[in-house]
Design a protein around this motif. Structure first.
Motif, PDB file in Angstrom:
ATOM      1  N   SER A   1      12.922 -34.512   4.714  1.00  0.00           N
ATOM      2  CA  SER A   1      13.052 -34.778   3.280  1.00  0.00           C
ATOM      3  C   SER A   1      11.781 -34.413   2.525  1.00  0.00           C
ATOM      4  O   SER A   1      11.704 -34.635   1.316  1.00  0.00           O
ATOM      5  CB  SER A   1      13.372 -36.254   3.052  1.00  0.00           C
TER       6      SER A   1
ATOM      7  N   TYR B   1      19.774 -33.954  -3.470  1.00  0.00           N
ATOM      8  CA  TYR B   1      19.610 -32.612  -2.902  1.00  0.00           C
ATOM      9  C   TYR B   1      20.571 -32.396  -1.734  1.00  0.00           C
ATOM     10  O   TYR B   1      21.175 -31.327  -1.613  1.00  0.00           O
ATOM     11  CB  TYR B   1      18.164 -32.420  -2.450  1.00  0.00           C
ATOM     12  N   SER B   2      20.724 -33.413  -0.889  1.00  0.00           N
ATOM     13  CA  SER B   2      21.604 -33.298   0.277  1.00  0.00           C
ATOM     14  C   SER B   2      23.062 -33.168  -0.125  1.00  0.00           C
ATOM     15  O   SER B   2      23.869 -32.668   0.664  1.00  0.00           O
ATOM     16  CB  SER B   2      21.426 -34.505   1.197  1.00  0.00           C
TER      17      SER B   2
ATOM     18  N   ILE C   1      24.011 -31.728  -3.281  1.00  0.00           N
ATOM     19  CA  ILE C   1      24.161 -30.512  -4.075  1.00  0.00           C
ATOM     20  C   ILE C   1      24.082 -29.252  -3.215  1.00  0.00           C
ATOM     21  O   ILE C   1      24.822 -28.293  -3.451  1.00  0.00           O
ATOM     22  CB  ILE C   1      23.104 -30.480  -5.201  1.00  0.00           C
ATOM     23  N   LYS C   2      23.239 -29.243  -2.206  1.00  0.00           N
ATOM     24  CA  LYS C   2      23.054 -28.048  -1.378  1.00  0.00           C
ATOM     25  C   LYS C   2      24.358 -27.585  -0.710  1.00  0.00           C
ATOM     26  O   LYS C   2      24.712 -26.415  -0.823  1.00  0.00           O
ATOM     27  CB  LYS C   2      21.961 -28.306  -0.341  1.00  0.00           C
ATOM     28  N   PRO C   3      25.108 -28.453  -0.018  1.00  0.00           N
ATOM     29  CA  PRO C   3      26.349 -27.964   0.591  1.00  0.00           C
ATOM     30  C   PRO C   3      27.412 -27.605  -0.455  1.00  0.00           C
ATOM     31  O   PRO C   3      28.226 -26.703  -0.220  1.00  0.00           O
ATOM     32  CB  PRO C   3      26.814 -29.114   1.483  1.00  0.00           C
TER      33      PRO C   3
ATOM     34  N   ALA D   1      26.816 -26.233  -3.369  1.00  0.00           N
ATOM     35  CA  ALA D   1      26.450 -24.905  -3.862  1.00  0.00           C
ATOM     36  C   ALA D   1      26.843 -23.823  -2.852  1.00  0.00           C
ATOM     37  O   ALA D   1      27.355 -22.765  -3.235  1.00  0.00           O
ATOM     38  CB  ALA D   1      24.952 -24.850  -4.155  1.00  0.00           C
ATOM     39  N   ALA D   2      26.623 -24.085  -1.575  1.00  0.00           N
ATOM     40  CA  ALA D   2      27.009 -23.120  -0.544  1.00  0.00           C
ATOM     41  C   ALA D   2      28.523 -22.940  -0.517  1.00  0.00           C
ATOM     42  O   ALA D   2      29.022 -21.814  -0.381  1.00  0.00           O
ATOM     43  CB  ALA D   2      26.509 -23.583   0.821  1.00  0.00           C
TER      44      ALA D   2
ATOM     45  N   THR E   1      27.127 -25.093   9.893  1.00  0.00           N
ATOM     46  CA  THR E   1      25.907 -25.807   9.540  1.00  0.00           C
ATOM     47  C   THR E   1      25.294 -26.460  10.770  1.00  0.00           C
ATOM     48  O   THR E   1      24.068 -26.523  10.910  1.00  0.00           O
ATOM     49  CB  THR E   1      26.217 -26.871   8.469  1.00  0.00           C
TER      50      THR E   1
ATOM     51  N   SER F   1      26.106 -32.743   5.265  1.00  0.00           N
ATOM     52  CA  SER F   1      26.527 -31.490   4.637  1.00  0.00           C
ATOM     53  C   SER F   1      27.953 -31.122   5.031  1.00  0.00           C
ATOM     54  O   SER F   1      28.752 -30.708   4.186  1.00  0.00           O
ATOM     55  CB  SER F   1      25.588 -30.356   5.015  1.00  0.00           C
TER      56      SER F   1
ATOM     57  N   THR G   1      31.047 -30.989   2.389  1.00  0.00           N
ATOM     58  CA  THR G   1      31.748 -29.715   2.221  1.00  0.00           C
ATOM     59  C   THR G   1      33.241 -29.873   2.471  1.00  0.00           C
ATOM     60  O   THR G   1      34.069 -29.379   1.689  1.00  0.00           O
ATOM     61  CB  THR G   1      31.154 -28.656   3.164  1.00  0.00           C
TER      62      THR G   1
END
Length: 156
Positions: free
Chosen positions: A35, A46-47, A49-51, A53-54, A86, A137, A141
């Motif tokens: 982190s 962040y954890s 939003i990141k997946p 966005a992918a 992932t 993630s 997803t």
């Protein structure tokens, strides 16, 4: 007089075996490093939003190529494959990066070997943080796919 090392069943109440303590502290350290020592709330955002966005990038690429044919079983195959891939990255880089990070960046790996800890257990604890972030993630997803893309998943 010779010293006798107690076995785990002979440890006094309130103490834990060295392996469990090493694993627990290494998992905490791995989580902090993963982190980037950030605020837990910020890292949670962040954890999430990141997946997403992918997944959004994958959805856009698929819709451009197939003309938005999201009812095709190929889309479910690609989407789930991307989600679970992932784990490959997390497991492959989790332990190996922990070794490189401790050896090159923090210069502490040589001290780990002389410390009274179980080094493989310590490295496994460091890898758990990456595995947990990857699990979050994957879950996010797949949940995004089921709720918003009406992805049909047959578990049986």
């Amino acid at each position: 007089m010779t010293a006798v090392t107690p076995t785990p069943t002979q440890l006094p109440t309130g103490t834990t075996p060295v392996s469990w303590r090493s694993f627990k502290i290494a998992a905490w350290l791995g989580w902090q490093i993963e982190s980037n020592w950030a605020d837990p709330f910020l890292f949670a955002i962040y954890s999430l939003i990141k997946p997403l966005a992918a997944a959004a990038i994958l959805v856009v690429m698929y819709s451009v190529i197939t003309g938005a044919d999201f009812d095709s079983p190929v889309f479910a195959y690609i989407f789930l494959g991307n989600a679970f891939y992932t784990y490959v990255g997390a497991v492959m880089t989790g332990l190996s990066w922990a070794i490189i990070d401790d050896r090159e960046h923090y210069k502490t790996l040589k001290y780990m070997y002389i410390a009274p800890i179980n080094v493989p257990v310590y490295l496994a604890g460091r890898g758990v943080a990456k595995f947990l972030v990857a699990s979050i993630s994957v879950f996010v997803t797949i949940l995004f796919g089921v709720l918003f893309l009406r992805l049909k998943i047959n578990l049986l």
